[in-house]
Design an enzyme around this catalytic site. Structure first.
Site, short mmCIF file in Angstrom:
data_model
loop_
_atom_site.label_atom_id
_atom_site.label_comp_id
_atom_site.label_asym_id
_atom_site.label_seq_id
_atom_site.Cartn_x
_atom_site.Cartn_y
_atom_site.Cartn_z
N LYS A 265 -16.19 44.82 73.53
CA LYS A 265 -16.31 43.44 74.00
C LYS A 265 -16.83 43.38 75.43
O LYS A 265 -17.72 42.59 75.75
CB LYS A 265 -14.95 42.74 73.92
CG LYS A 265 -14.92 41.36 74.58
CD LYS A 265 -13.52 40.78 74.54
CE LYS A 265 -12.80 40.88 75.84
NZ LYS A 265 -13.10 39.78 76.78
N ARG B 218 -14.15 33.76 80.85
CA ARG B 218 -14.56 34.08 82.21
C ARG B 218 -15.89 34.81 82.27
O ARG B 218 -16.63 34.69 83.24
CB ARG B 218 -13.49 34.92 82.91
CG ARG B 218 -12.15 34.24 83.08
CD ARG B 218 -11.28 34.99 84.07
NE ARG B 218 -11.86 35.01 85.40
CZ ARG B 218 -11.65 34.09 86.33
NH1 ARG B 218 -10.88 33.05 86.05
NH2 ARG B 218 -12.22 34.19 87.51
N VAL C 77 -4.09 45.94 89.84
CA VAL C 77 -5.40 45.28 89.71
C VAL C 77 -5.28 43.76 89.76
O VAL C 77 -5.99 43.09 90.52
CB VAL C 77 -6.10 45.73 88.40
CG1 VAL C 77 -7.46 45.03 88.25
CG2 VAL C 77 -6.28 47.25 88.39
N CYS D 102 -8.61 34.13 80.39
CA CYS D 102 -7.20 34.50 80.42
C CYS D 102 -6.52 34.05 81.71
O CYS D 102 -7.09 34.15 82.79
CB CYS D 102 -7.05 36.02 80.30
SG CYS D 102 -7.42 36.66 78.67
#
EC number: 2.5.1.7
Length: 434
Positions: free
Chosen positions: A22, A93, A329, A117
């Site tokens: 993806k 996004r 992250v 998300c």
């Protein structure tokens, strides 16, 4: 709205094929906007996010043909507008990735600020600052990025303030048709960035250094059409390997690039798995043993990907011993913890750390997915829970996993998908008999 119903306690055994990535196909689809000739892409995963990107390109005027094998021909020779609407961009996004190619080829772009998300702040400042350094005029108006440039973008030396995969990809695409040389420092090293560079180079770009933190792009006047196969999805591969480990199973995954799975395989070996690697396959065998708890620290590639954090949390909650997971992250990426606790998981949060004490079994419960990878973690937890686990809001998982219930069932899992109205009718019928 669909749900997944899982009956836990079945070790996974067998072999499955891994789909295309993806996180590679989305930037490559966006990159077709740079090309005036048809491009044929193969190994395309059948995912909601891919459908969204295809629709976005189609609304701009791209001619798109999909065959029965999910190969896609994209012809962007007749692009009619450079507007990416909020209606589509809000759901994904990665839609921001059309900004660079539109600006580079057409000299203008109007792209809505992205959605996707809900896992913390992921600002687009790096994208915007980089485009400005390449000579673009950019304004933020009513939730849209309005970008223009007189003539061609101009090559520049860019020092990214933070490592960002989509930011690196957007700037690579913008620089591909720019005048002169662009050097990107502190670039993301992920395999998906390398795949984008490999695709563009095959179409005539001049990009070197992808896979390192310094990427050099020498701008060209135009790109040509051609064909390209998307690399396998390392996150999907890692997800099924973790599922096999936590259920004490034996699984072989095919059509993968093992070299992209280094950090994941290292931790699975530490958890007690016997791991064998071939040219394009990985075989994991727990030999019936319970996994050992493993500490995880997420970080940019080649370290442990943040997209595998929820899956390793699911493993640790049923593993032998204690573990600490540290998320470096993204902030706010522990939203799945409360759902796992509903299933009996022993997890304590301390800022960016999750302290986990493993249990032999979880208890099935209704749980709700909050983002793509969290939903995968909940499905994996359901595989080791007593009774039924019902995972709601699985549209998140459909954004990133191709036919997850079919692949898990192929490995022996008791899992099925039901629509909400079917589930509601069954639940009401059961209550009448209680």
């Amino acid at each position: 709205m669909d749900k997944l119903i899982i009956v836990g306690g079945v070790p996974l055994n067998g072999s499955i094929r891994i789909s295309g990535a993806k996180n590679a196909v989305l930037p490559i689809l966006a990159a077709t906007l740079l090309i005036e000739e048809p491009v044929i892409l193969s190994n395309i995963p059948h995912l909601n996010d891919v459908t969204t990107m295809i629709e976005l390109l189609g609304r701009m005027g791209a001619q798109i043909t999909i065959d029965e094998r999910m190969s896609i021909e994209v012809d962007c020779s007749q692009i009619q507008n450079v507007h990416a609407s909020y209606e589509l961009v809000k759901t994904m996004r990665a839609s921001i990735l059309v900004l660079g190619p539109l600006l580079s080829r057409f000299g203008k772009a109007e792209v809505s600020l992205p959605g996707g998300c809900a896992i913390g702040s992921r600002p687009v400042d790096v994208h915007i600052d980089g485009m400005r350094a390449l000579g673009a005029d950019i304004e933020l108006v009513d939730g849209f990025i309005h970008a223009t440039v007189e003539g061609r973008l101009k090559g520049a030396e860019l020092n990214l303030g933070k490592i960002t995969v989509t930011g690196t990809e957007n700037l690579i695409m913008a620089a591909t048709l720019a005048e002169g040389q662009t050097i990107i420092h502190n670039a993301a090293c992920e395999p998906e960035v390398q795949d984008l560079a490999n695709f563009l180079n095959k179409m005539g770009a001049r990009i070197s250094g992808a896979g390192t933190d310094t990427i050099v792009i020498d701008g060209v006047d135009r790109l040509s059409g051609g064909s390209y196969s998307i690399l396998p999805d390392r996150i999907e591969a890692g997800t099924y390997l973790v599922a096999a480990a936590m259920t004490r199973g034996h699984v072989r995954i095919r059509d993968v690039f093992p070299k992209t799975l280094g950090a994941v395989l290292e931790k699975l070996h530490e958890a007690g798995a016997r791991v064998k690697i071939g040219e394009n396959w990985v075989d994991l065998d727990m030999q019936g043993r319970r996994a050992k708890a493993v500490d995880i620290v997420t970080a940019p590639y080649p370290e442990m990907p943040t997209d595998m954090q929820a899956q390793f949390m699911a493993l640790n909650v049923v593993a032998e011993g204690q573990a600490v997971i540290t998320e470096t992250v993204f902030e706010n990426r522990f939203m799945h913890v409360h759902e796992l606790q509903r299933m009996g998981a022993d997890i304590k949060l301390q800022g960016s750390k999750a302290l986990i004490r493993g249990k032999e079994k979880l208890t099935g419960a209704p749980v709700m997915a909050t983002d793509l990878r969290a939903s995968a973690g909940l499905v994996l937890a359901g595989l080791m829970a007593r009774g039924n686990t019902i995972v709601d809001r699985i549209y998140h998982i459909d954004r990133g996993y191709e036919c997850i219930e079919e692949k898990l069932a192929q490995l022996g899992a008791e899992i099925r998908r039901v629509s909400s109205h079917v589930y509601a009718a069954r639940y009401a019928a059961q209550k009448r008999w209680l």
